[in-house]
Design an enzyme around this catalytic site. Sequence first.
Site, mmCIF file in Angstrom:
data_model
loop_
_atom_site.group_PDB
_atom_site.id
_atom_site.type_symbol
_atom_site.label_atom_id
_atom_site.label_comp_id
_atom_site.label_asym_id
_atom_site.label_seq_id
_atom_site.Cartn_x
_atom_site.Cartn_y
_atom_site.Cartn_z
ATOM 1 N N HIS A 178 90.195 -61.888 79.020
ATOM 2 C CA HIS A 178 91.131 -61.683 79.930
ATOM 3 C C HIS A 178 92.314 -61.061 78.950
ATOM 4 C CE1 HIS A 178 95.312 -63.399 80.287
ATOM 5 N NE2 HIS A 178 95.261 -63.035 81.298
ATOM 6 N N HIS B 238 89.449 -62.697 67.129
ATOM 7 C CA HIS B 238 90.769 -63.097 66.318
ATOM 8 C C HIS B 238 91.033 -62.309 65.352
ATOM 9 C CE1 HIS B 238 91.363 -67.032 68.281
ATOM 10 N NE2 HIS B 238 90.267 -67.125 68.769
ATOM 11 N N HIS C 83 93.120 -81.283 83.627
ATOM 12 C CA HIS C 83 92.237 -82.308 84.165
ATOM 13 C C HIS C 83 90.869 -82.388 83.466
ATOM 14 C CE1 HIS C 83 91.480 -78.146 85.853
ATOM 15 N NE2 HIS C 83 90.282 -78.721 86.338
#
Length: 308
Positions: free
Chosen positions: A109, A151, A181
């Site tokens: 993304h 990275h 969650h």
Amino acid sequence: MAAQQINLNAVYEYLQGLQNRIVEAVEMIDGKNFLHDSWQRPEGGGGTSCMLEDANVFERAGIGFSHVKGNKLPPAATAAHPEAAGRAWEAMGVSLVFHPRNPYIPTVHMNVRFFVAKARQDSDEQDIWWFGGGMDLTPYYGFEEDAVHFHRACRDALAPFGQDLYPSFKQHCDEYFHLKHRNEPRGIGGIFFDDFNKLGFEQSFAMQKAVGDAFVSAYLPIVQRRKDLPFSERERDFQAYRRGRYVEFNLVFDRGTLFGLQSNGRTESILLSMPPIVKWRYDWKPEAGSHEAKLYTDFLIDKNWLGL
């Protein structure tokens, strides 16, 4: 908030060019051409969504450019900026999610965006503006060299603008792309920034351009390394299961998705990040010692991939 001249046209032209460059680079690897779908928004603005579906390397790859505007900010924006409530606004950005077919290639993304809430006429207000964006990697089967490469590319893009930016943006990414969650990260992170204007317009814009320009070299070498690795239905099955986490994050937590839906954006373009094949299972756990288990023990952890 910095009170200085902003150049909307320069941001617009950069973002459109970035979309085109990434489309061309991905087409070179995949061999199939993107569908280009331009659209207009009744409330103001429009954009172009570029899609690959059922292609050679990518099962679904979407990269959208949007430039939208309105007269009243939606809740997703005013929560962090109550002083901007009621103002006219403009937002533009490039956002992409690529879902490869081969489970050994990670999903990725990236987005870069610019937002301005305009000063009201006959007031002493200043425009409220900021840049946001970043990129993050979501592997299904982890490779340390891929994580380090990704990275390092992020760090190198930010280095000219301050040594503190990469550690700060990495931490922000780890915190943001966390499924509360599930109590697990979405992937191995990258960088994420929002409400960024502290360098002034020109340098903040230059920093955003450095991030956008770094994407191709951060991700496509990983695709080249992994795209021809053999895989079986076992790997595809696990990929579909892990994609479920991606869907959960995007529909429950992602600010860009919420902003798009709340501002009456184009649903097809907002949800181009959704993977084509997804599975959910009740209380599933990977077999101890398996390659699937290694994703959880070695990659979905808080880790300093560059050893800084």
